[in-house]
Write an enzyme that holds these catalytic residues in place. Structure first.
Site, PDB file in Angstrom:
ATOM      1  N   CYS A 254      -0.263   3.075  -3.832  1.00  0.00           N
ATOM      2  CA  CYS A 254      -0.004   2.006  -4.797  1.00  0.00           C
ATOM      3  C   CYS A 254      -1.261   1.748  -5.632  1.00  0.00           C
ATOM      4  O   CYS A 254      -2.345   1.571  -5.080  1.00  0.00           O
ATOM      5  CB  CYS A 254       0.402   0.742  -4.040  1.00  0.00           C
ATOM      6  SG  CYS A 254       0.631  -0.681  -5.105  1.00  0.00           S
TER       7      CYS A 254
ATOM      8  N   CYS B 262       1.973  -5.431  -1.637  1.00  0.00           N
ATOM      9  CA  CYS B 262       1.501  -6.328  -2.706  1.00  0.00           C
ATOM     10  C   CYS B 262       2.633  -6.852  -3.579  1.00  0.00           C
ATOM     11  O   CYS B 262       2.387  -7.636  -4.495  1.00  0.00           O
ATOM     12  CB  CYS B 262       0.450  -5.633  -3.574  1.00  0.00           C
ATOM     13  SG  CYS B 262       1.100  -4.332  -4.633  1.00  0.00           S
TER      14      CYS B 262
ATOM     15  N   CYS C 228       6.479  -2.230  -3.789  1.00  0.00           N
ATOM     16  CA  CYS C 228       5.463  -2.028  -2.748  1.00  0.00           C
ATOM     17  C   CYS C 228       5.498  -3.224  -1.810  1.00  0.00           C
ATOM     18  O   CYS C 228       5.344  -4.366  -2.240  1.00  0.00           O
ATOM     19  CB  CYS C 228       4.079  -1.906  -3.381  1.00  0.00           C
ATOM     20  SG  CYS C 228       2.749  -1.893  -2.151  1.00  0.00           S
TER      21      CYS C 228
ATOM     22  N   CYS D 264      -2.646  -1.871  -4.622  1.00  0.00           N
ATOM     23  CA  CYS D 264      -3.234  -2.261  -3.339  1.00  0.00           C
ATOM     24  C   CYS D 264      -3.674  -1.079  -2.476  1.00  0.00           C
ATOM     25  O   CYS D 264      -4.254  -1.277  -1.408  1.00  0.00           O
ATOM     26  CB  CYS D 264      -2.251  -3.115  -2.549  1.00  0.00           C
ATOM     27  SG  CYS D 264      -0.836  -2.193  -1.912  1.00  0.00           S
TER      28      CYS D 264
ATOM     29  N   CYS E 130      12.572   7.143  -8.402  1.00  0.00           N
ATOM     30  CA  CYS E 130      12.085   7.354  -9.764  1.00  0.00           C
ATOM     31  C   CYS E 130      10.962   6.342  -9.985  1.00  0.00           C
ATOM     32  O   CYS E 130      11.224   5.155 -10.150  1.00  0.00           O
ATOM     33  CB  CYS E 130      13.246   7.129 -10.729  1.00  0.00           C
ATOM     34  SG  CYS E 130      12.844   7.437 -12.438  1.00  0.00           S
TER      35      CYS E 130
END
Ligand SMILES: [Zn+2]
Length: 152
Positions: free
Chosen positions: A62, A114, A111, A65, A134
């Site tokens: 990510c 975060c 995510c 984070c 996607c």
């Protein structure tokens, strides 16, 4: 019928994300494009993402984070213009939510650590899962796996 269904929860009832920052802090920590995707839920233009054609071995984490989200062995060329994966690195790393924006019923991928918007998941992916995550390139950072053969 109603009771038996596992209905989508309201955002307010979900446990808070592990990493929480005021919006101003996110703005400072992220690039404009990362911020627009992760915190505002924007979608980057197709075929513009830096990681779209990346074929190196490693992890996609990510951009907000650093949590590991996808691995290179689940990446495939979907032809859609966005990095595509048939499964997350670990199921718990991402959270799926119904998204009814754009007059379509889609499943948003977030995510878990975060709360950042990553992209959407569709059911037209390849084997073995049939899923197509996607994902916006701007929501990801790539960490190559160290190749022991190439260390000097
Ligand atoms: Zn994150």
């Amino acid at each position: 019928m109603f009771r038996a269904k596992n209905r989508a929860k309201d955002r307010a009832q979900e446990p808070p994300a592990e990493i929480q920052k005021p919006d101003e802090q996110w703005k400072r920590d992220l690039t404009r494009e990362q911020y627009n995707v992760l915190r505002r839920g924007h979608t980057e233009m197709a075929f513009t993402g830096a990681l779209l054609r990346n074929k190196k071995t490693g992890s996609y984490v990510c951009a907000g984070c650093g949590s590991e989200l996808f691995r290179s062995d689940a990446k495939f060329n979907s032809g859609t213009g966005w990095p595509s994966f048939f499964e997350p690195a670990v199921a718990q790393a991402v959270e799926l939510r119904s998204d009814y924006s754009m007059l379509m019923r889609r499943t948003e991928v977030i995510c878990r650590r975060c709360g950042g918007h990553l992209g959407h998941v569709f059911r037209d992916g390849p084997r073995p899962t049939g899923q197509r995550y996607c994902i916006n390139s701007a929501a990801l950072a790539f960490e190559p796996t160290a190749d022991p053969d190439q260390e000097s």
